[in-house]
Design a protein around this motif. Structure first.
Motif, PDB file in Angstrom:
ATOM      1  N   LYS A 224      49.521  45.801  37.422  1.00 18.86           N
ATOM      2  CA  LYS A 224      48.642  46.950  37.674  1.00 18.86           C
ATOM      3  C   LYS A 224      47.322  46.878  36.904  1.00 18.86           C
ATOM      4  O   LYS A 224      46.370  47.583  37.228  1.00 18.86           O
ATOM      5  N   GLU A 225      47.273  46.021  35.875  1.00 19.18           N
ATOM      6  CA  GLU A 225      46.088  45.987  35.023  1.00 19.18           C
ATOM      7  C   GLU A 225      44.899  45.324  35.729  1.00 19.18           C
ATOM      8  O   GLU A 225      45.057  44.389  36.506  1.00 19.18           O
ATOM      9  N   ALA A 226      43.712  45.812  35.415  1.00 18.38           N
ATOM     10  CA  ALA A 226      42.502  45.410  36.135  1.00 18.38           C
ATOM     11  C   ALA A 226      42.190  43.923  36.029  1.00 18.38           C
ATOM     12  O   ALA A 226      41.673  43.325  36.978  1.00 18.38           O
ATOM     13  N   ASP A 227      42.497  43.321  34.883  1.00 16.60           N
ATOM     14  CA  ASP A 227      42.116  41.918  34.668  1.00 16.60           C
ATOM     15  C   ASP A 227      43.287  40.954  34.733  1.00 16.60           C
ATOM     16  O   ASP A 227      43.134  39.777  34.418  1.00 16.60           O
ATOM     17  N   ILE A 228      44.452  41.437  35.147  1.00 23.52           N
ATOM     18  CA  ILE A 228      45.612  40.567  35.320  1.00 23.52           C
ATOM     19  C   ILE A 228      45.760  40.273  36.810  1.00 23.52           C
ATOM     20  O   ILE A 228      46.079  41.155  37.598  1.00 23.52           O
TER      21      ILE A 228
END
Length: 250
Positions: A224-228
């Protein structure tokens, strides 16, 4: 910008002919998210077997390593040309086990990456810090040093064929996992480095994976993380839950 989700399965020094066939059969038959790019990296002895068995359109085979010389008296090594000759399009480079156990320096990893790119391979390029480095507050400095060695070797256009994998050494094979916040913090720092030292476009387009005891239980929160932008999976890639990890971005 939207970056295509990417999941790699690094089998490391595990597998037999029968188990590799079983894993590939499972992937061929599974309902996989078609918007995810997947690579599996069996031991070199089984690369051709996996390649021949695969029928899934969005799954490719990757080597776990490659040498930076085109040919010659380098016992035990595999060249870029030999991988290409076998239809292999990817290689993993700079994995922490290569760096720590086999002593590959940042410069050696960068040289191998350059050779792979020059020969037409795509690269899952790994970076990460030790527990001592993290506890000393040096995580970002270590990652930036590893990135700087790579950036010194390759040009802007070549970044299009690189997927970066952040693998904290202390979380590989230990069962320990970086928290979602810890992982996102490092991924954001990697993107910041690319923006400052390569280009805005490379920073926006490069996919950054998390690796380090990823499994079916933690993958959805991390995804869910923006940079993953996906995962490089170790032990779990040998198990049925690998399909769950591939589909974690649904």
């Amino acid at each position: 910008m939207a970056r295509k989700f990417f999941v790699g399965g690094n089998f490391k020094m595990n597998g037999t002919k029968e188990s590799i066939k079983s894993i590939v059969k499972g992937l061929n038959e599974a309902q996989l998210d078609s918007n995810v790019e997947v690579v599996i990296a069996p031991p070199s002895l089984y690369l051709q077997l996996a390649q021949d068995q695969l029928s899934k359109a969005n799954v490719e085979v990757s080597a776990q390593n490659v040498y930076d010389k085109p040919n010659g008296a380098y016992t035990g090594e595999i060249s870029v040309a030999q991988l290409k000759d076998s239809g292999i399009k990817w290689t993993i480079l700079g994995h922490s086990e290569r760096r720590t156990i086999l002593g590959e320096s940042d410069e050696v990893v960068a040289s191998k990456t350059k050779a792979a790119l020059d020969g037409g391979l795509s690269v899952v390029w790994c970076c990460g810090e030790s527990l001592e480095e993290r506890e000393g507050g040096n995580t970002i400095a270590v990652i930036e040093k590893q990135l700087a060695a790579l950036a010194a070797k390759i040009s802007g256009d070549e970044w299009k064929k690189i997927v970066v994998a952040y693998e904290p050494i202390w979380a590989i094979g230990t069962g320990k996992v970086a928290t979602v916040q810890q992982a996102q913090e490092v991924h954001a720092a990697i993107r910041k480095f690319l923006r400052a030292n390569v280009s805005e476009a490379v920073a926006d387009e490069t996919r950054i994976l998390y690796g380090g005891s990823v499994n079916g239980k933690n993958c959805k929160d991390l995804a869910k993380e923006a940079d993953i932008d996906g995962f490089l999976v170790g032990g779990a890639s040998l198990k049925p839950e690998f399909v769950e990890i591939i589909n974690s971005n649904l």
